[in-house]
Structures are given as structure tokens and as C-alpha cells.
Design a protein around this motif. Structure first.
Motif, PDB file in Angstrom:
ATOM      1  N   LEU A  76      -5.806  -1.029  -2.801  1.00  0.00           N
ATOM      2  CA  LEU A  76      -4.495  -1.400  -3.324  1.00  0.00           C
ATOM      3  C   LEU A  76      -3.731  -0.185  -3.841  1.00  0.00           C
ATOM      4  O   LEU A  76      -2.527  -0.034  -3.581  1.00  0.00           O
ATOM      5  CB  LEU A  76      -4.667  -2.437  -4.437  1.00  0.00           C
ATOM      6  CG  LEU A  76      -5.209  -3.804  -4.006  1.00  0.00           C
ATOM      7  CD1 LEU A  76      -5.661  -4.608  -5.214  1.00  0.00           C
ATOM      8  CD2 LEU A  76      -4.181  -4.572  -3.197  1.00  0.00           C
ATOM      9  N   LEU A  77      -4.421   0.698  -4.557  1.00  0.00           N
ATOM     10  CA  LEU A  77      -3.769   1.911  -5.045  1.00  0.00           C
ATOM     11  C   LEU A  77      -3.376   2.830  -3.893  1.00  0.00           C
ATOM     12  O   LEU A  77      -2.304   3.457  -3.914  1.00  0.00           O
ATOM     13  CB  LEU A  77      -4.695   2.648  -6.016  1.00  0.00           C
ATOM     14  CG  LEU A  77      -4.915   1.967  -7.369  1.00  0.00           C
ATOM     15  CD1 LEU A  77      -5.985   2.708  -8.170  1.00  0.00           C
ATOM     16  CD2 LEU A  77      -3.616   1.871  -8.164  1.00  0.00           C
ATOM     17  N   THR A  78      -4.227   2.900  -2.882  1.00  0.00           N
ATOM     18  CA  THR A  78      -3.903   3.713  -1.701  1.00  0.00           C
ATOM     19  C   THR A  78      -2.685   3.159  -0.983  1.00  0.00           C
ATOM     20  O   THR A  78      -1.829   3.917  -0.496  1.00  0.00           O
ATOM     21  CB  THR A  78      -5.110   3.777  -0.754  1.00  0.00           C
ATOM     22  OG1 THR A  78      -6.219   4.364  -1.440  1.00  0.00           O
ATOM     23  CG2 THR A  78      -4.792   4.598   0.478  1.00  0.00           C
ATOM     24  N   HIS A  79      -2.593   1.844  -0.924  1.00  0.00           N
ATOM     25  CA  HIS A  79      -1.411   1.195  -0.335  1.00  0.00           C
ATOM     26  C   HIS A  79      -0.140   1.664  -1.046  1.00  0.00           C
ATOM     27  O   HIS A  79       0.842   2.061  -0.391  1.00  0.00           O
ATOM     28  CB  HIS A  79      -1.573  -0.324  -0.449  1.00  0.00           C
ATOM     29  CG  HIS A  79      -0.457  -1.117   0.155  1.00  0.00           C
ATOM     30  ND1 HIS A  79      -0.454  -2.491   0.176  1.00  0.00           N
ATOM     31  CD2 HIS A  79       0.703  -0.758   0.752  1.00  0.00           C
ATOM     32  CE1 HIS A  79       0.654  -2.926   0.762  1.00  0.00           C
ATOM     33  NE2 HIS A  79       1.379  -1.895   1.105  1.00  0.00           N
ATOM     34  N   LEU A  80      -0.167   1.648  -2.378  1.00  0.00           N
ATOM     35  CA  LEU A  80       1.010   2.079  -3.142  1.00  0.00           C
ATOM     36  C   LEU A  80       1.278   3.570  -2.946  1.00  0.00           C
ATOM     37  O   LEU A  80       2.436   4.000  -2.878  1.00  0.00           O
ATOM     38  CB  LEU A  80       0.822   1.766  -4.619  1.00  0.00           C
ATOM     39  CG  LEU A  80       0.699   0.286  -5.000  1.00  0.00           C
ATOM     40  CD1 LEU A  80       0.627   0.130  -6.513  1.00  0.00           C
ATOM     41  CD2 LEU A  80       1.842  -0.539  -4.442  1.00  0.00           C
ATOM     42  N   ARG A  81       0.211   4.357  -2.837  1.00  0.00           N
ATOM     43  CA  ARG A  81       0.395   5.800  -2.612  1.00  0.00           C
ATOM     44  C   ARG A  81       1.040   6.057  -1.257  1.00  0.00           C
ATOM     45  O   ARG A  81       2.008   6.827  -1.143  1.00  0.00           O
ATOM     46  CB  ARG A  81      -0.949   6.525  -2.714  1.00  0.00           C
ATOM     47  CG  ARG A  81      -0.848   8.032  -2.472  1.00  0.00           C
ATOM     48  CD  ARG A  81      -2.185   8.725  -2.644  1.00  0.00           C
ATOM     49  NE  ARG A  81      -3.169   8.320  -1.664  1.00  0.00           N
ATOM     50  CZ  ARG A  81      -3.243   8.812  -0.410  1.00  0.00           C
ATOM     51  NH1 ARG A  81      -2.352   9.708  -0.004  1.00  0.00           N
ATOM     52  NH2 ARG A  81      -4.177   8.400   0.415  1.00  0.00           N
ATOM     53  N   LEU A  82       0.522   5.418  -0.212  1.00  0.00           N
ATOM     54  CA  LEU A  82       1.047   5.638   1.131  1.00  0.00           C
ATOM     55  C   LEU A  82       2.468   5.096   1.281  1.00  0.00           C
ATOM     56  O   LEU A  82       3.242   5.592   2.107  1.00  0.00           O
ATOM     57  CB  LEU A  82       0.125   4.996   2.171  1.00  0.00           C
ATOM     58  CG  LEU A  82      -1.288   5.595   2.269  1.00  0.00           C
ATOM     59  CD1 LEU A  82      -2.135   4.805   3.264  1.00  0.00           C
ATOM     60  CD2 LEU A  82      -1.229   7.061   2.661  1.00  0.00           C
TER      61      LEU A  82
END
Length: 316
Positions: free
Chosen positions: A232-238
Motif C-alpha cells: 500500500l505504501l509502495t502504491h502511494l510512492r509510485l
């Protein structure tokens, strides 16, 4: 210590404070749950308040509390009702995103009042922030928290915030029994945004996604293993969301081991060079502290402090 730039975002509009002997409306915009109405009424009456339960609270449509039309109707009716001073949600669960493209935001804006909930209710918080522009409250649900025998800070935080006893320039209290952790030190100013991490990610790419520019992101979650939090955090980062932030406040992430979570937070946010404070007791936890979403705040991660920079309610 790094001091982030002063905010440029306009503050969200404060809402009318909950008056003494006020009327609190209950709606169920997400999942169903049995309500002990007598217990709820007595609990509120003992604290000087009346309770109005809207019809959809007693309905059930599979994993939803009534049809979309019923749940949306109650949301609109609770805001339109001039006698209702604040609105608390029955529970979270599922279903609030189904309502977003049908909400009358002009109606909500014209009848702004405290709106309280968390978990799936995050979808409504995000939508109100973007299209109605008034402060809402990431705070207790009626069934799980208010009637769930939570620790005293839950109730104190809820009423102190809504009554206007927490003013601009005040540091929000946090129980000393639950130590906070500085992931990245520093000071940041901005609008407090967010809520449930899964819901924030689910609304990305829609007209209701979080307005992250210059904000202080608050996140919490439950029943998500560490690899899912990472995803989920990677989704927001990307998606470019994390690069827009000035700071991060991490609430309760129920079910994830503390050391492992802090390691993931360090990996995610250290490259951004923004302050990050973890362990704030808000979300699926006990106590569950109320936070004003849309309000201007000052996050001092090194000193483990969150300070209000505006009044979030106005007394009539």
C-alpha cells in the motif's frame, strides 16, 4: 533539525462546536451492526446529550447497512437536519466508496457540522475534504468505541475536540502509557490528511483521491500483514503521493509487529527527508483518539508532538 517550509494550503473551515445538551445523529454509511439503542441513548444522556438514530442504522443488505439509496439518504438527512449538532457513524466495514459520486457536497457544505468516524468512513472524509472543505474528525464509532468500553482517553479526546476545549496553539494530548516513536526527526506544518491506509490507496486514480500536496499524512490500518502495508505504501510512492507530503503521522497498525513496522516506515520515508512520528493511538485501537482532518497542524517528530495551528470548531 530540519524545519519544513511553512504551509501554503488554506485551512479547512472549522465547524460549529457540539453544544451542551446537543443532539447527536447516528448513521450507518458502511457495514451493518446490531445497535443496543437503549444503551446508546442512556450513554449519551448520562453525558448531557440526546441521540437521533436514522432509519438505515436498523437495516441490513448483505455486508452493507441497507441499500446505497438508504445509506446515502441518511447521510444527506443527517446533514440537512437543523436539530442535529454532530454526526457519528455506527461502524466501518465496507460500502462508503459506493456513495461518493452521489453525495450532494453543496448540501454538506451549507450544513457543515462535526462528522466522526474511521476505517471505511475514510472515504467520506477524503471526499468532504476535497469537495466541501470543512474539518471532519477521525474518531470513534458508536458501536465499537463509544459503546465498547474503551479506555477513558477515547471519550475525553472525543468530547474535548468537539466542544472546542482543544484550541489553536494546543498540543494534542497523548497517553504516556503508549510511547511514540520518532522514525525521522524534524518539524513540518501542513493540513492533516488521511485515515485508513487501505481506503486511501483504494481511492487513488479517482476524483476522490487524497489531496496530498503540502499535507501531513495520517495513516492507520487493521488486518493487513506487513507485506500488504508495504504494498500500500509502495502504491502511494509510485503514484507520486508521498513526494508531495511535508510529514507523516502513523497511527495504530493493528496486527503488525512494532519493530518490523518501524523498519518498513524507515525504508519508505527516510529518502523523502520529512519528519515521521509513529504510534499515535488513533484507529482500530484502545484508546482511540480523535484527530481533526483538514486542520492545519504542526508536527514535531523529534519532540513527539502534534500541535493544532487553527481552531477546528467554533462556539455558537
Amino acid at each position: 533539525m530540519t524545519v519544513r517550509p511553512t504551509h501554503t494550503l488554506c485551512p479547512h473551515t472549522p465547524v460549529p462546536a457540539l453544544p451542551s445538551e446537543g443532539l447527536i445523529g447516528v448513521i450507518a454509511p458502511a457495514g451493518p451492526a446490531p445497535l443496543d439503542t437503549d444503551k446508546a441513548v442512556q450513554w449519551m444522556r448520562a453525558r448531557g446529550y440526546a441521540l437521533k438514530v436514522f432509519p438505515g442504522v436498523y437495516e441490513k443488505d448483505g455486508y452493507l447497512a441497507g441499500s446505497d439509496e438508504v445509506r446515502l439518504g441518511d447521510l444527506h438527512a443527517a446533514f440537512a437536519d437543523k436539530e442535529v449538532d454532530a454526526i457519528i457513524c455506527l461502524r466501518g466495514g465496507y460500502g462508503t466508496p459506493r456513495l461518493l459520486d452521489r453525495i450532494d457536497f453543496q448540501l454538506l457544505r451549507d450544513n457543515a457540522k462535526p462528522f466522526i468516524g474511521y476505517s471505511d468512513i475514510t472515504a467520506v472524509h477524503l471526499a468532504i475534504s476535497r469537495y466541501a472543505g470543512f474539518v471532519t474528525f477521525h474518531g470513534p464509532l458508536l458501536n465499537a468505541d463509544i459503546l465498547g468500553d474503551r479506555q477513558p482517553p477515547t471519550e475525553a479526546s472525543f468530547f474535548n475536540m468537539l466542544r472546542g476545549q482543544v484550541r489553536a496553539g494546543t498540543a494534542l494530548p497523548h497517553p504516556v502509557a503508549y510511547p511514540l516513536t520518532t522514525i525521522e526527526p524534524g518539524i513540518a506544518h501542513g493540513r492533516l490528511l488521511g485515515g485508513n491506509l487501505s481506503m486511501i490507496a483504494a481511492t487513488m486514480g479517482t476524483p476522490y483521491e487524497i489531496e496530498a500536496e503540502g499535507g501531513i499524512l495520517f495513516i492507520e490500518d487493521i488486518n493487513e500483514p506487513l507485506y500488504r502495508i508495504d504494498r500500500l505504501l509502495t502504491h502511494l510512492r509510485l503514484a507520486g503521493t508521498l513526494n508531495k507530503l511535508r510529514g507523516v503521522l502513523v497511527g495504530d497498525v493493528a496486527g503488525v509487529e512494532k519493530t518490523a513496522l518501524e523498519r518498513l516506515l524507515k525504508q519508505t520515508f527516510a529518502p523523502l527527508r520529512i519528519p515521521v512520528l509513529s504510534g499515535w493511538r488513533s484507529g482500530h485501537c484502545d484508546p482511540n483518539l480523535t484527530l481533526p482532518l483538514g486542520a492545519l497542524v504542526r508536527l514535531d517528530a523529534g519532540n513527539k508532538e502534534l500541535l493544532l495551528e487553527q481552531d477546528v470548531v467554533v462556539r455558537r
